[in-house]
Scaffold this active site. Structure first.
Site, PDB file in Angstrom:
ATOM      1  N   ILE A  13       0.825  -1.208   0.000  1.00  9.71           N
ATOM      2  CA  ILE A  13       0.000   0.000   0.000  1.00  9.71           C
ATOM      3  C   ILE A  13       0.865   1.266   0.000  1.00  9.71           C
ATOM      4  O   ILE A  13       0.480   2.282  -0.583  1.00  9.71           O
ATOM      5  CB  ILE A  13      -1.015  -0.001   1.172  1.00  9.71           C
ATOM      6  CG1 ILE A  13      -2.137   0.992   0.903  1.00  9.71           C
ATOM      7  CG2 ILE A  13      -0.352   0.286   2.512  1.00  9.71           C
ATOM      8  CD1 ILE A  13      -2.961   0.707  -0.301  1.00  9.71           C
ATOM      9  N   SER A  35      11.806   0.896   6.969  1.00  8.67           N
ATOM     10  CA  SER A  35      11.332  -0.446   6.655  1.00  8.67           C
ATOM     11  C   SER A  35      12.502  -1.389   6.851  1.00  8.67           C
ATOM     12  O   SER A  35      13.653  -1.023   6.587  1.00  8.67           O
ATOM     13  CB  SER A  35      10.837  -0.480   5.198  1.00  8.67           C
ATOM     14  OG  SER A  35       9.732  -1.328   5.059  1.00  8.67           O
ATOM     15  N   ARG A  36      12.201  -2.607   7.324  1.00  6.99           N
ATOM     16  CA  ARG A  36      13.302  -3.529   7.642  1.00  6.99           C
ATOM     17  C   ARG A  36      13.990  -4.042   6.392  1.00  6.99           C
ATOM     18  O   ARG A  36      15.186  -4.293   6.379  1.00  6.99           O
ATOM     19  CB  ARG A  36      12.757  -4.721   8.453  1.00  6.99           C
ATOM     20  CG  ARG A  36      12.149  -4.328   9.768  1.00  6.99           C
ATOM     21  CD  ARG A  36      11.284  -5.435  10.319  1.00  6.99           C
ATOM     22  NE  ARG A  36      10.290  -5.872   9.334  1.00  6.99           N
ATOM     23  CZ  ARG A  36       9.336  -6.764   9.558  1.00  6.99           C
ATOM     24  NH1 ARG A  36       9.257  -7.348  10.739  1.00  6.99           N
ATOM     25  NH2 ARG A  36       8.486  -7.101   8.617  1.00  6.99           N
ATOM     26  N   LYS A  89      -5.653   1.606   7.997  1.00  4.22           N
ATOM     27  CA  LYS A  89      -6.628   0.700   8.598  1.00  4.22           C
ATOM     28  C   LYS A  89      -6.069  -0.709   8.565  1.00  4.22           C
ATOM     29  O   LYS A  89      -5.149  -0.949   7.768  1.00  4.22           O
ATOM     30  CB  LYS A  89      -7.985   0.769   7.885  1.00  4.22           C
ATOM     31  CG  LYS A  89      -7.932   0.694   6.360  1.00  4.22           C
ATOM     32  CD  LYS A  89      -7.467  -0.523   5.652  1.00  4.22           C
ATOM     33  CE  LYS A  89      -8.147  -1.818   5.940  1.00  4.22           C
ATOM     34  NZ  LYS A  89      -7.643  -2.891   4.985  1.00  4.22           N
ATOM     35  N   ASP A 167      -9.708  -7.937   6.999  1.00  2.00           N
ATOM     36  CA  ASP A 167      -8.789  -6.868   6.551  1.00  2.00           C
ATOM     37  C   ASP A 167      -9.456  -6.055   5.430  1.00  2.00           C
ATOM     38  O   ASP A 167      -9.565  -4.833   5.550  1.00  2.00           O
ATOM     39  CB  ASP A 167      -7.433  -7.444   6.114  1.00  2.00           C
ATOM     40  CG  ASP A 167      -6.521  -6.335   5.600  1.00  2.00           C
ATOM     41  OD1 ASP A 167      -5.938  -5.614   6.411  1.00  2.00           O
ATOM     42  OD2 ASP A 167      -6.444  -6.162   4.361  1.00  2.00           O
TER      43      ASP A 167
HETATM   44  P1  NAP Z   1       2.558  -5.421   3.058  1.00  3.11           P
HETATM   45  O1  NAP Z   1       2.655  -5.380   1.566  1.00  3.11           O
HETATM   46  O2  NAP Z   1       2.830  -6.689   3.760  1.00  3.11           O
HETATM   47  O3  NAP Z   1       3.497  -4.247   3.583  1.00  3.11           O
HETATM   48  C1  NAP Z   1       3.618  -3.933   4.947  1.00  3.11           C
HETATM   49  C2  NAP Z   1       5.080  -3.651   5.229  1.00  3.11           C
HETATM   50  O4  NAP Z   1       5.214  -3.343   6.618  1.00  3.11           O
HETATM   51  C3  NAP Z   1       5.947  -4.853   4.970  1.00  3.11           C
HETATM   52  O5  NAP Z   1       6.443  -4.801   3.648  1.00  3.11           O
HETATM   53  C4  NAP Z   1       7.034  -4.740   6.021  1.00  3.11           C
HETATM   54  O6  NAP Z   1       8.162  -4.133   5.431  1.00  3.11           O
HETATM   55  C5  NAP Z   1       6.492  -3.802   7.079  1.00  3.11           C
HETATM   56  N1  NAP Z   1       6.311  -4.456   8.385  1.00  3.11           N
HETATM   57  C6  NAP Z   1       6.620  -3.910   9.583  1.00  3.11           C
HETATM   58  N2  NAP Z   1       6.279  -4.720  10.582  1.00  3.11           N
HETATM   59  C7  NAP Z   1       5.754  -5.814  10.022  1.00  3.11           C
HETATM   60  C8  NAP Z   1       5.231  -7.005  10.561  1.00  3.11           C
HETATM   61  N3  NAP Z   1       5.170  -7.220  11.875  1.00  3.11           N
HETATM   62  N4  NAP Z   1       4.756  -7.941   9.696  1.00  3.11           N
HETATM   63  C9  NAP Z   1       4.815  -7.743   8.355  1.00  3.11           C
HETATM   64  N5  NAP Z   1       5.308  -6.606   7.794  1.00  3.11           N
HETATM   65  C10 NAP Z   1       5.772  -5.656   8.640  1.00  3.11           C
HETATM   66  O7  NAP Z   1       1.084  -4.955   3.525  1.00  3.11           O
HETATM   67  P2  NAP Z   1       0.174  -3.857   2.845  1.00  3.11           P
HETATM   68  O8  NAP Z   1      -0.735  -4.517   1.891  1.00  3.11           O
HETATM   69  O9  NAP Z   1       0.987  -2.729   2.368  1.00  3.11           O
HETATM   70  O10 NAP Z   1      -0.728  -3.458   4.095  1.00  3.11           O
HETATM   71  C11 NAP Z   1      -0.224  -2.627   5.128  1.00  3.11           C
HETATM   72  C12 NAP Z   1      -1.405  -1.956   5.801  1.00  3.11           C
HETATM   73  O11 NAP Z   1      -2.135  -1.217   4.815  1.00  3.11           O
HETATM   74  C13 NAP Z   1      -2.404  -2.939   6.431  1.00  3.11           C
HETATM   75  O12 NAP Z   1      -2.898  -2.413   7.632  1.00  3.11           O
HETATM   76  C14 NAP Z   1      -3.499  -3.031   5.357  1.00  3.11           C
HETATM   77  O13 NAP Z   1      -4.765  -3.360   5.876  1.00  3.11           O
HETATM   78  C15 NAP Z   1      -3.483  -1.628   4.802  1.00  3.11           C
HETATM   79  N6  NAP Z   1      -4.013  -1.524   3.433  1.00  3.11           N
HETATM   80  C16 NAP Z   1      -3.609  -2.381   2.451  1.00  3.11           C
HETATM   81  C17 NAP Z   1      -4.174  -2.285   1.182  1.00  3.11           C
HETATM   82  C18 NAP Z   1      -3.774  -3.195   0.043  1.00  3.11           C
HETATM   83  O14 NAP Z   1      -4.450  -3.197  -0.980  1.00  3.11           O
HETATM   84  N7  NAP Z   1      -2.699  -3.979   0.146  1.00  3.11           N
HETATM   85  C19 NAP Z   1      -5.130  -1.313   0.913  1.00  3.11           C
HETATM   86  C20 NAP Z   1      -5.461  -0.415   1.911  1.00  3.11           C
HETATM   87  C21 NAP Z   1      -4.899  -0.532   3.167  1.00  3.11           C
HETATM   88  P3  NAP Z   1       9.636  -4.532   5.965  1.00  3.11           P
HETATM   89  O15 NAP Z   1       9.691  -6.020   5.986  1.00  3.11           O
HETATM   90  O16 NAP Z   1      10.533  -3.884   4.969  1.00  3.11           O
HETATM   91  O17 NAP Z   1       9.716  -3.920   7.349  1.00  3.11           O
END
Ligand code: NAP
Length: 309
Positions: A13, A35-36, A89, A167
């Site tokens: 996101i 970011s890690r 969120k 989610d």
């Molecule tokens: P994602 O692709 O998994 O990215 C989240 C990033 O956060 C990871 O790449 C990771 O980067 C970092 N991170 C830090 N602590 C973490 C942990 N304990 N576990 C896993 N990753 C961790 O997820 P995302 O889809 O971007 O979603 C992130 C948030 O945005 C969520 O709350 C989700 O509900 C919301 N969201 C997502 C979307 C969508 O379409 N994907 C849409 C709207 C909102 P590092 O490993 O580099 O630290």
């Protein structure tokens, strides 16, 4: 003068929406990311928030884009460090945590913008206006998507505290609570947990308004083919349909407004964040989160086939 932003959690996101929205908005300047495992070109990069706060103290606000289990510690640290916070969120992984964050923002006189991006979809305001003054008789939510397509490799969604199908499902509840003038609560729920996972892959939630009007919600992460992000609300004077996650509005089957995609949501979110930061006010509404928590509390549990991310 623009607000200097530090972004925490460079994942899907952040790359798809936050970074482009920030870079297109003159009210903000993205100066740092934490970011890690990932870095972003053209900004200072850090492994975590502690390092970012130490290395880029000029940052005015922190935008948190990590999964929800990491939201509370980060948001609390950012607020205690005097930063405004924008939170993706779902807000936190337990309901008490978001309440504590809201209190901390007031204490520190800083903005906490606890976002619901779907409320910024193109037709949500028009839906709320149309429903105002009308009498609801029934409602239905169908929110079904293919988790493999939209959340590839995201094991955290199925871990404890990851919300599973809620989610995306919480987005529907955020729209419902925004457009309805009635309060809603959870009457019953059935949650389907894959035998190898800690969070549900599908759920049915029976909601009721305070007047006893039933709203049935179906959430499913196993949807192949056509995807559904639809809300239908029948009133005594017509039926409203909000589809494509709130982008398209129809009344009695006739489309009144349609947005090709969800591209406007995040630009509008950041406009709102800028306005909130200018006044130091917060926006926090955890009703959609309470509905999900209540579904977990009251829901019957069914074990279903294993799911591999
Ligand atoms: P994602 O692709 O998994 O990215 C989240 C990033 O956060 C990871 O790449 C990771 O980067 C970092 N991170 C830090 N602590 C973490 C942990 N304990 N576990 C896993 N990753 C961790 O997820 P995302 O889809 O971007 O979603 C992130 C948030 O945005 C969520 O709350 C989700 O509900 C919301 N969201 C997502 C979307 C969508 O379409 N994907 C849409 C709207 C909102 P590092 O490993 O580099 O630290």
């Amino acid at each position: 003068m623009s607000l200097k932003v530090g972004l925490l959690g460079v994942g899907k996101i952040a790359r798809d929406q936050h970074i482009p929205a920030l870079r297109a908005n003159r009210k903000f300047e993205l100066v740092a990311c934490a970011s890690r495992n990932a870095t972003v070109d053209g900004v200072a990069n850090y492994p975590d928030l502690v390092a970012m706060l130490a290395g880029s103290p000029q940052v005015d606000c922190i935008s948190i884009c990590t999964p929800p289990t990491a939201h509370f510690d980060a948001a609390m640290l950012a607020l205690k460090s005097g930063k405004h916070v924008m939170l993706e969120k779902p807000p936190t992984s337990t309901t008490r945590q978001i309440s504590l964050l809201a209190d901390e923002a007031v204490r520190r006189k800083r903005t906490l913008f606890q976002t619901w991006h779907s409320r910024f979809a193109a037709s949500v305001d028009a839906a709320r206006d149309w429903l105002s003054g009308r009498k609801l008789v029934a409602g239905r939510i169908v929110w079904k998507e293919d988790v493999h397509h939209w959340h590839p490799g995201q094991q955290w969604i199925f871990d404890a505290g990851g919300f599973g199908v809620f989610d995306p499902g919480i987005n529907a509840l955020s729209v419902l609570t925004e457009v309805l003038t009635h309060d809603v609560c959870v009457q019953g729920a059935l949650l389907e947990f894959p035998e190898n996972q800690q969070a549900p892959i599908a759920a049915r939630v029976d909601l009721r308004t305070a007047d006893g009007i039933a709203i049935e919600a179906e959430f499913d992460f196993r949807q192949k083919g056509e995807q559904s992000w639809d809300i239908e609300l029948a009133t005594t004077t017509g039926t409203l349909g909000l589809s494509n996650g709130g982008a398209t509005l129809a009344i009695d089957g006739r489309t009144l407004a349609s947005d090709a995609g969800l591209a406007g949501e995040y630009p509008r979110l950041y406009e709102k964040f800028a306005a909130l930061c200018a006044t130091g006010k917060s926006e926090v509404d955890w009703r959609p989160f309470q509905l999900v928590a209540d579904a977990f509390l009251i829901g019957e549990r069914r074990i279903v086939a294993p799911h591999h991310v």
